[in-house]
Design an enzyme around this catalytic site. Structure first.
Site, PDB file in Angstrom:
ATOM      1  CG  ASP A 179      -2.054   0.987   1.142  1.00 36.63           C
ATOM      2  OD1 ASP A 179      -3.071   0.698   0.481  1.00 36.63           O
ATOM      3  OD2 ASP A 179      -1.911   2.058   1.728  1.00 36.63           O
ATOM      4  CE1 TYR A 307      -5.915   6.886  -0.168  1.00 38.65           C
ATOM      5  CE2 TYR A 307      -5.149   7.218   2.076  1.00 38.65           C
ATOM      6  CZ  TYR A 307      -5.535   6.372   1.060  1.00 38.65           C
ATOM      7  OH  TYR A 307      -5.536   5.013   1.262  1.00 38.65           O
ATOM      8  CG  HIS A 359      -4.334  -4.028   0.414  1.00 37.93           C
ATOM      9  ND1 HIS A 359      -3.756  -3.613  -0.765  1.00 37.93           N
ATOM     10  CD2 HIS A 359      -4.270  -2.968   1.261  1.00 37.93           C
ATOM     11  CE1 HIS A 359      -3.370  -2.354  -0.641  1.00 37.93           C
ATOM     12  NE2 HIS A 359      -3.656  -1.943   0.575  1.00 37.93           N
TER      13      HIS A 359
END
Length: 382
Positions: A179, A307, A359
């Site tokens: 990630d 983000y 993930h």
């Protein structure tokens, strides 16, 4: 060790008492009958998890478990960075910086750290031991929160390099992550090839995607691109929101523990190899310990702000490349790309298609991932 001091987690009891009051006073929404998880986090499951959180979950037990790891805080460029520091027990441990992503934390690595520091205990070759450094992203958990705009992934990579070289004194090291941790590891390999011997990834972060030219795609790449577009439409709304209006989201998540849990566990269910059953992969204690790290540090707002920083000021440039050796382990429930797509930005030297996992590989399949680290980095130890 420079500008670092030992650290242990010790959450004030008042924080835990406040949490219990909030859990007990939850105002629940309605739900379409029989909708399961189609609309998002399932109401029945969240009520069961919340009841466990309120009446059974023991944070002090989890706190004691986490404090078994040697932890520090180091001042790096004016920010206090929290990190676990596991010293290897083999003859010549290789320094490895392991980086987590979102919505997990340094807790992602708790199973794999002892496998890497003391492989002999797990029946493996002690010559494959690592000094394992697991820093907490700025804005997450027990690290400081950046107070100025522009703190993107490239800045995190700069901090990690200074942590490894200036604070810990390593001239050479390797890096790995998934990630956001894959992105930081990519950037370490790209920016500091004289120090970084190689990197290992479980996700293709950004460079390959930025270099991709659809006109030159192979059939496998076309299928992958189509699949990712579909996934983006179905599952990408969270990233759009966090990348554009994170502050609006932060108020609710920082104020409601159940709201925070709903936002995080839905991602764990969707992104993990669990066939819709979260607790076939994770225990309630594991899910809640990760959520608690966000709650007790009030870091959900600063974590999702990353983000926005990367969206508005990308750390990558078209045409860039990671030239140090790269190992990749791709897991089936993590929308893996074809190898040729990854090679558009990465110097792939080892490519492993794993039989199980998603993930959060270090939590889901720690033994398999540890074996991959040993096999790939063994070739770089000389």
């Amino acid at each position: 060790m420079v500008n670092a001091h030992p650290f242990q987690i010790n959450v004030p009891q008042s924080v835990l008492d406040d949490l219990k009051e909030r859990l007990a006073d939850t105002r629940w929404p309605d739900e379409i009958k029989g909708s399961d998880w189609d609309y998002g986090t399932n109401l029945d499951y969240l009520k069961v998890l919340t009841n466990y959180w309120l009446n059974t979950f023991d944070w002090r037990k989890q706190e004691a478990m986490l404090n078994q790891f040697t932890q520090y805080k180091a001042n790096v460029d004016g920010l206090a960075i929290h990190f676990i520091y596991g010293k290897g027990k083999g003859p010549n441990p290789l320094p490895l910086v392991l980086t987590h992503g979102w919505p997990d934390s340094f807790f992602r690595m708790y199973k794999i750290i002892p496998m890497l520091t003391d492989p002999e205990w797990f029946g493996k070759d002690p010559a494959d031991s690592f000094d394992v450094i697991v820093p907490t992203f700025p804005g997450f958990g027990f690290s400081d929160k950046p107070s100025k705009p522009g703190f993107n992934l490239g800045r995190v990579a700069e901090l990690w390099h200074k942590l490894m070289t200036d604070t810990l004194g390593y001239q050479h090291y390797v890096a790995a992550g998934g990630d956001g941790g894959a992105a930081v590891s990519e950037l370490l390999g790209q920016k500091y090839p004289d120090s970084v011997l190689g990197i290992h990834l479980t996700d293709v972060a950004f460079q390959a995607s930025l270099n991709a030219d659809p006109k030159t795609f192979t059939e496998a790449e076309k299928k992958y691109s189509d699949r990712m577009q579909q996934v983006g439409m179905q599952e990408g709304a969270y990233a759009m929101l966090q990348g554009t209006k994170p502050q609006s989201l932060a108020y609710g998540l920082n104020d409601s523990p159940v709201g925070l849990a709903a936002w995080i566990i839905e991602k764990f269910r969707t992104w993990s190899d669990c066939d819709g059953d979260l607790e076939s992969v994770y225990t309630k204690d594991e899910l809640l310990t990760n959520i608690m790290i966000y709650w007790i540090t009030e870091s959900i707002g600063s974590s999702i702000r990353g983000y926005y920083e990367e969206t508005t000021q990308s750390s990558y440039k078209p045409g860039g490349r990671v030239n140090v050796p790269v190992g990749m382990a791709v897991f089936p429930k993590d929308n893996p790309p074809p190898r040729e797509f990854a090679e558009r930005g990465l110097n792939i030297q080892r490519w492993s298609e794993m039989p199980h996992g998603g993930h959060f590989a270090a939590l889901e399949e720690p033994e398999a991932l540890a074996d991959e680290f040993r096999a790939f980095f063994r070739t770089l130890r000389k």
